[in-house]
Design an enzyme around this catalytic site. Structure first.
Site, PDB file in Angstrom:
ATOM      1  N   LYS A  21      52.043  63.746  36.912  1.00 30.14           N
ATOM      2  CA  LYS A  21      51.123  63.998  38.018  1.00 30.14           C
ATOM      3  C   LYS A  21      49.889  64.780  37.560  1.00 30.14           C
ATOM      4  CE  LYS A  21      55.063  64.099  41.178  1.00 30.14           C
ATOM      5  NZ  LYS A  21      54.828  62.815  41.841  1.00 30.14           N
TER       6      LYS A  21
ATOM      7  N   TRP B 187      61.946  66.688  47.778  1.00 28.54           N
ATOM      8  CA  TRP B 187      62.352  66.992  46.404  1.00 28.54           C
ATOM      9  C   TRP B 187      63.181  68.264  46.341  1.00 28.54           C
ATOM     10  CZ3 TRP B 187      62.154  62.835  43.862  1.00 28.54           C
ATOM     11  CH2 TRP B 187      61.150  61.895  44.101  1.00 28.54           C
TER      12      TRP B 187
ATOM     13  N   ASP C 105      60.272  74.148  40.761  1.00 25.72           N
ATOM     14  CA  ASP C 105      59.879  72.781  40.438  1.00 25.72           C
ATOM     15  C   ASP C 105      58.387  72.691  40.714  1.00 25.72           C
ATOM     16  OD1 ASP C 105      59.281  70.091  40.327  1.00 25.72           O
ATOM     17  OD2 ASP C 105      60.817  69.459  41.749  1.00 25.72           O
TER      18      ASP C 105
END
Length: 361
Positions: A196, A102, A172
């Site tokens: 999540k 990511w 992030d």
């Protein structure tokens, strides 16, 4: 209906009491005679949800007064582009620390708009660890340094965040926000997809320091401009109202269950149980991440063969535990144990791991 243990990396398991609360008022939200999904985002009922959710984010994380909390659409992946477009001028650049897939994607997306520099990377080690502070080589005058706080695919996590002086960090935090305490003031901007640890898919939380809202270019799409969303309190356009509503319920649940102090303790307890099972298996289970970089959210491990890994995932599913197959890009196995995963779920997995080894070792 019997609930199963959902170890998926996302969309992930949610607190049962939150789902039950949403179910109880699904058809008639707080006496309005309609669902929250049918309620206009311009009503006082929805504005109360929006305001409470922002206040709870600030309270639980200890967000300083000089920050705003926004609820945006497009997932965290949209922020890969929005961050550089908002924060980097034409004559500037940004640094990226690569610790997994990511972080790589964020850097590649930013490179479409701005010049980027790789300040540190553990890619050559197959992302088994987080870089040490002395390995981070910040370039001259970056607009920010970007990092991914937790890596769902490789199972690594920053144990503490680097102090880079006057340079703003951008984080992030999609997969570990609200799982532990940290110093928000180290960051100029934080973004996190909700699916999540915060609620269902459909909304992304952005925490941004107010001074960064000044001077944002006017030639980027309005829907990507943080200043416009801040000016309109996340109501510039029709928001993902049901997702924000669910996030608000999850935040209430966190607060009512001891806040982040208690959440961090519960998460560590679950992770220790599973990591100890891996470490005491005499090499049968092999963790991917080095011990000083292990994630409390996503535990990645391998078995002696891919056939055994497939068998493990199939039999676990039969025992009421789903989502244990590793990410398709790396294989192996992965147990995602976010805030809403119960201790009972972790214990069930540990028991299954021990039995599986005894039968197939």
């Amino acid at each position: 209906m019997e609930r199963i243990f959902n170890f998926n990396a996302g969309p992930a398991t949610m607190p049962l009491v939150v789902l039950e609360e949403a179910q109880s008022e699904l058809l008639n939200f707080r006496g309005t005679g309609m669902s929250v999904m049918e309620n206009s985002h311009r009503t006082k009922e929805y504005e109360a949800i929006n305001s409470e959710a922002e206040a709870l984010v600030k309270e639980l994380l200890g967000v300083p007064e000089n920050y705003r909390v926004l609820f945006l659409q497009g997932g965290a992946s949209t922020q890969f582009a929005a961050v550089p477009m908002n924060l980097v001028s034409a004559d500037s650049h940004a640094d990226y620390i690569l610790t997994g897939a990511w972080a790589e994607k964020a850097q590649k997306e930013a490179s479409k708009f701005i010049k980027t520099n790789i300040a540190a990377s553990t890619k050559e080690e197959n992302y088994t660890r987080i870089p040490r502070t002395d390995e981070i080589k910040v370039s001259k005058g970056p607009a920010y340094v970007h990092l991914c706080s937790n890596n769902t695919i490789f199972g690594t996590q920053w144990q503490s965040f680097p102090d880079l002086g006057d340079v703003s960090l951008v984080g992030d935090m999609s997969s570990d926000i609200m799982s532990r305490r940290f110093d928000v003031s180290k960051f100029g901007l934080i973004y996190a997809g909700a699916q999540k640890n915060l609620g269902p898919a459909g909304v992304t939380v952005v925490i941004i320091r107010k001074d960064l809202l000044e001077g944002i270019p006017t030639n980027i799409p309005s829907m990507l401009r943080y200043d416009i969303h801040a000016k309109n309190d996340s109501l510039y356009n029709t928001p993902p109202s049901f997702s924000v509503y669910m996030v608000n319920l999850v935040l209430r649940w966190l607060k009512n269950n001891g806040g982040l102090v208690a959440a961090e303790k519960r998460n560590a307890e679950k992770a220790v149980l599973i990591y100890n099972t891996i470490d005491n298996s005499q090499g049968y289970y092999r963790g991917h991440a080095l011990k000083d970089s292990r994630s409390l959210m996503n535990i990645t491990f391998r078995l002696p063969s891919e056939d055994l890994e497939k068998k493990f995932a199939v039999e676990a599913t039969q025992q009421g535990m789903i989502g244990l197959k590793g990410h398709r890009s790396v294989g192996g196995l992965r147990a995602s144990i976010y805030n809403a995963m119960s201790l009972e779920g972790a214990l069930a997995l540990v028991d299954f791991m021990k039995v599986f080894q005894s039968k197939n070792g």
